[in-house]
Design a protein around this motif. Structure first.
Motif, PDB file in Angstrom:
ATOM      1  N   ALA A 101       0.841  -1.209   0.000  1.00  0.00           N
ATOM      2  CA  ALA A 101       0.000   0.000   0.000  1.00  0.00           C
ATOM      3  C   ALA A 101       0.869   1.250   0.000  1.00  0.00           C
ATOM      4  CB  ALA A 101      -0.930  -0.008   1.213  1.00  0.00           C
ATOM      5  N   ASN A 102       1.917   1.253   0.806  1.00  0.00           N
ATOM      6  CA  ASN A 102       2.832   2.388   0.868  1.00  0.00           C
ATOM      7  C   ASN A 102       3.445   2.671  -0.503  1.00  0.00           C
ATOM      8  OD1 ASN A 102       4.766   4.224   2.572  1.00  0.00           O
ATOM      9  ND2 ASN A 102       6.091   2.977   1.293  1.00  0.00           N
ATOM     10  N   GLU A 103       3.902   1.631  -1.172  1.00  0.00           N
ATOM     11  CA  GLU A 103       4.585   1.798  -2.455  1.00  0.00           C
ATOM     12  C   GLU A 103       3.648   2.328  -3.533  1.00  0.00           C
ATOM     13  OE1 GLU A 103       8.083   2.160  -3.978  1.00  0.00           O
ATOM     14  OE2 GLU A 103       7.837   1.194  -2.035  1.00  0.00           O
ATOM     15  N   ILE A 104       2.453   1.762  -3.634  1.00  0.00           N
ATOM     16  CA  ILE A 104       1.521   2.175  -4.686  1.00  0.00           C
ATOM     17  C   ILE A 104       1.039   3.605  -4.448  1.00  0.00           C
ATOM     18  CG2 ILE A 104      -0.665   1.660  -5.843  1.00  0.00           C
ATOM     19  CD1 ILE A 104       1.670  -0.407  -6.292  1.00  0.00           C
ATOM     20  N   VAL A 105       0.709   3.941  -3.216  1.00  0.00           N
ATOM     21  CA  VAL A 105       0.251   5.303  -2.914  1.00  0.00           C
ATOM     22  C   VAL A 105       1.394   6.302  -3.101  1.00  0.00           C
ATOM     23  CG1 VAL A 105      -0.613   6.825  -1.100  1.00  0.00           C
ATOM     24  CG2 VAL A 105      -1.636   4.570  -1.429  1.00  0.00           C
ATOM     25  N   THR A 106       2.602   5.940  -2.696  1.00  0.00           N
ATOM     26  CA  THR A 106       3.761   6.820  -2.904  1.00  0.00           C
ATOM     27  C   THR A 106       3.956   7.106  -4.387  1.00  0.00           C
ATOM     28  OG1 THR A 106       4.861   6.085  -0.888  1.00  0.00           O
ATOM     29  CG2 THR A 106       6.258   7.037  -2.589  1.00  0.00           C
ATOM     30  N   ASN A 107       3.826   6.066  -5.222  1.00  0.00           N
ATOM     31  CA  ASN A 107       3.963   6.266  -6.670  1.00  0.00           C
ATOM     32  C   ASN A 107       2.889   7.212  -7.200  1.00  0.00           C
ATOM     33  OD1 ASN A 107       6.210   4.665  -6.886  1.00  0.00           O
ATOM     34  ND2 ASN A 107       5.088   2.846  -7.521  1.00  0.00           N
ATOM     35  N   ALA A 108       1.666   7.058  -6.720  1.00  0.00           N
ATOM     36  CA  ALA A 108       0.591   7.957  -7.149  1.00  0.00           C
ATOM     37  C   ALA A 108       0.915   9.395  -6.756  1.00  0.00           C
ATOM     38  CB  ALA A 108      -0.745   7.523  -6.562  1.00  0.00           C
ATOM     39  N   MET A 153      13.560   0.419  -7.806  1.00  0.00           N
ATOM     40  CA  MET A 153      13.485  -0.319  -6.547  1.00  0.00           C
ATOM     41  C   MET A 153      12.034  -0.565  -6.145  1.00  0.00           C
ATOM     42  SD  MET A 153      14.953  -1.775  -4.137  1.00  0.00           S
ATOM     43  CE  MET A 153      14.800  -2.242  -2.456  1.00  0.00           C
ATOM     44  N   GLY A 154      11.176   0.442  -6.324  1.00  0.00           N
ATOM     45  CA  GLY A 154       9.768   0.292  -5.968  1.00  0.00           C
ATOM     46  C   GLY A 154       9.088  -0.813  -6.749  1.00  0.00           C
ATOM     47  N   THR A 155       9.394  -0.906  -8.041  1.00  0.00           N
ATOM     48  CA  THR A 155       8.811  -1.948  -8.882  1.00  0.00           C
ATOM     49  C   THR A 155       9.267  -3.325  -8.431  1.00  0.00           C
ATOM     50  OG1 THR A 155       8.721  -0.431 -10.756  1.00  0.00           O
ATOM     51  CG2 THR A 155       8.577  -2.780 -11.262  1.00  0.00           C
ATOM     52  N   ARG A 156      10.545  -3.436  -8.095  1.00  0.00           N
ATOM     53  CA  ARG A 156      11.061  -4.720  -7.596  1.00  0.00           C
ATOM     54  C   ARG A 156      10.424  -5.073  -6.259  1.00  0.00           C
ATOM     55  NH1 ARG A 156      16.181  -2.503  -9.178  1.00  0.00           N
ATOM     56  NH2 ARG A 156      16.755  -2.374  -6.988  1.00  0.00           N
ATOM     57  N   LEU A 157      10.213  -4.079  -5.413  1.00  0.00           N
ATOM     58  CA  LEU A 157       9.563  -4.313  -4.122  1.00  0.00           C
ATOM     59  C   LEU A 157       8.129  -4.802  -4.319  1.00  0.00           C
ATOM     60  CD1 LEU A 157       9.674  -4.074  -0.998  1.00  0.00           C
ATOM     61  CD2 LEU A 157       8.854  -1.755  -1.267  1.00  0.00           C
ATOM     62  N   ARG A 173      -4.586   1.831 -17.175  1.00  0.00           N
ATOM     63  CA  ARG A 173      -4.781   3.270 -17.338  1.00  0.00           C
ATOM     64  C   ARG A 173      -6.244   3.522 -17.629  1.00  0.00           C
ATOM     65  NH1 ARG A 173      -0.037   6.616 -20.371  1.00  0.00           N
ATOM     66  NH2 ARG A 173      -0.712   8.541 -19.417  1.00  0.00           N
ATOM     67  N   ARG A 174      -6.973   4.057 -16.631  1.00  0.00           N
ATOM     68  CA  ARG A 174      -8.398   4.389 -16.788  1.00  0.00           C
ATOM     69  C   ARG A 174      -8.664   5.649 -15.986  1.00  0.00           C
ATOM     70  NH1 ARG A 174     -11.685  -0.071 -14.245  1.00  0.00           N
ATOM     71  NH2 ARG A 174      -9.764  -0.793 -13.370  1.00  0.00           N
ATOM     72  N   ASP A 175      -8.762   6.778 -16.634  1.00  0.00           N
ATOM     73  CA  ASP A 175      -8.948   8.055 -15.929  1.00  0.00           C
ATOM     74  C   ASP A 175      -7.946   8.181 -14.791  1.00  0.00           C
ATOM     75  OD1 ASP A 175     -11.118   8.700 -17.573  1.00  0.00           O
ATOM     76  OD2 ASP A 175     -12.492   7.576 -16.296  1.00  0.00           O
ATOM     77  N   GLY A 176      -6.705   7.845 -15.070  1.00  0.00           N
ATOM     78  CA  GLY A 176      -5.650   7.796 -14.075  1.00  0.00           C
ATOM     79  C   GLY A 176      -5.045   6.408 -14.099  1.00  0.00           C
ATOM     80  N   THR A 177      -4.585   5.958 -12.969  1.00  0.00           N
ATOM     81  CA  THR A 177      -3.983   4.631 -12.875  1.00  0.00           C
ATOM     82  C   THR A 177      -4.766   3.780 -11.894  1.00  0.00           C
ATOM     83  OG1 THR A 177      -1.794   5.530 -13.349  1.00  0.00           O
ATOM     84  CG2 THR A 177      -1.865   3.364 -12.327  1.00  0.00           C
ATOM     85  N   VAL A 178      -4.984   2.526 -12.254  1.00  0.00           N
ATOM     86  CA  VAL A 178      -5.660   1.581 -11.374  1.00  0.00           C
ATOM     87  C   VAL A 178      -4.719   0.389 -11.163  1.00  0.00           C
ATOM     88  CG1 VAL A 178      -7.660   0.091 -11.027  1.00  0.00           C
ATOM     89  CG2 VAL A 178      -7.926   2.257 -12.252  1.00  0.00           C
ATOM     90  N   PHE A 179      -4.365   0.162  -9.909  1.00  0.00           N
ATOM     91  CA  PHE A 179      -3.556  -0.990  -9.526  1.00  0.00           C
ATOM     92  C   PHE A 179      -4.485  -1.997  -8.883  1.00  0.00           C
ATOM     93  CE2 PHE A 179      -1.497  -3.310  -6.092  1.00  0.00           C
ATOM     94  CZ  PHE A 179      -0.422  -3.885  -6.733  1.00  0.00           C
ATOM     95  N   THR A 180      -4.495  -3.231  -9.404  1.00  0.00           N
ATOM     96  CA  THR A 180      -5.341  -4.293  -8.859  1.00  0.00           C
ATOM     97  C   THR A 180      -4.449  -5.475  -8.522  1.00  0.00           C
ATOM     98  OG1 THR A 180      -7.158  -3.586 -10.295  1.00  0.00           O
ATOM     99  CG2 THR A 180      -7.341  -5.773  -9.290  1.00  0.00           C
ATOM    100  N   ALA A 181      -4.624  -6.006  -7.313  1.00  0.00           N
ATOM    101  CA  ALA A 181      -3.854  -7.185  -6.911  1.00  0.00           C
ATOM    102  C   ALA A 181      -4.772  -8.166  -6.196  1.00  0.00           C
ATOM    103  CB  ALA A 181      -2.710  -6.787  -5.992  1.00  0.00           C
ATOM    104  N   GLU A 182      -4.641  -9.416  -6.567  1.00  0.00           N
ATOM    105  CA  GLU A 182      -5.331 -10.486  -5.858  1.00  0.00           C
ATOM    106  C   GLU A 182      -4.274 -11.159  -4.996  1.00  0.00           C
ATOM    107  OE1 GLU A 182      -7.381 -14.643  -6.974  1.00  0.00           O
ATOM    108  OE2 GLU A 182      -8.110 -12.923  -8.152  1.00  0.00           O
TER     109      GLU A 182
END
Length: 190
Positions: A101-108, A153-157, A173-182
């Motif tokens: 969560a930290n990594e994805i939000v930081t990237n945003a 580094m973030g991508t590798r993490l 890419r849909r009106d911004g960026t959407v990250f989905t993880a199962e």
């Protein structure tokens, strides 16, 4: 009481590491990235010892504890909305979830809302079947270019955490960026 004390000491040790990092002459963005990642781990231990949750952590409490710290640094420029089910995350998986969560939000915050651009980040976590859950982090920013940060580094993490959680992920890419993880993170009832 002993478990609470152990997690409290681990949290204090992480804070000592943060203090050491602040004394180093590192590039400002690298230093902040390290501090944010350690803050995510601190949030896990705070959740564990403050709520006496030694075998599981509440996703509904953990994810905002990690993300709200990042959002606060942006002032009122970026807001966040949550739609998180009250899922119990295994204690072993709480730190990887917090780091993810930290990594994805930081990237945003870094790329989607560059400069003074305002925006919204939405975070959803829903239980699927068995031990699996679906995490979606979306922003309404400028979009994500995979080629820019493919080797960072973030991508590798992110890849490492997804693998550790026996998951799979997708950027769209849909009106911004959407990250989905199962992910496989849910505590199963006994």
């Amino acid at each position: 009481l002993l478990m609470r004390e152990i997690h409290h000491r681990v949290k204090n040790n992480f804070q000592s590491v943060q203090a050491l990092i602040r004394t180093q002459q590192l590039p400002k963005d690298m230093q902040q990235s390290l501090l944010d990642r350690i803050s995510a781990m601190i949030a896990v231990h705070e959740q564990i010892y403050s709520h006496d949750q030694f075998s599981a952590v509440s996703a509904k409490a953990l994810i905002p504890a990690v993300v709200d710290t990042l959002i606060a640094a942006c002032g009122d420029r970026v807001s966040v909305t949550y739609d998180i089910e009250d899922i119990a995350i295994t204690a072993d998986h709480a730190t990887p979830v917090a780091l993810l969560a930290n990594e994805i939000v930081t990237n945003a915050l870094k790329y989607a809302f560059h400069g003074e651009r305002k925006g919204v980040i939405s975070i959803s976590l829903k239980r699927l079947s068995g031990r699996r859950a679906c995490l979606v982090i979306a922003d309404d920013g400028i979009g994500f270019d995979k080629t820019i940060s493919a080797a960072g580094m973030g991508t590798r993490l992110v890849r490492g955490v997804i693998s550790q959680l026996h998951g799979e992920h997708l950027y769209e890419r849909r009106d911004g960026t959407v990250f989905t993880a199962e992910l496989e993170i849910v505590v199963m009832p006994e």
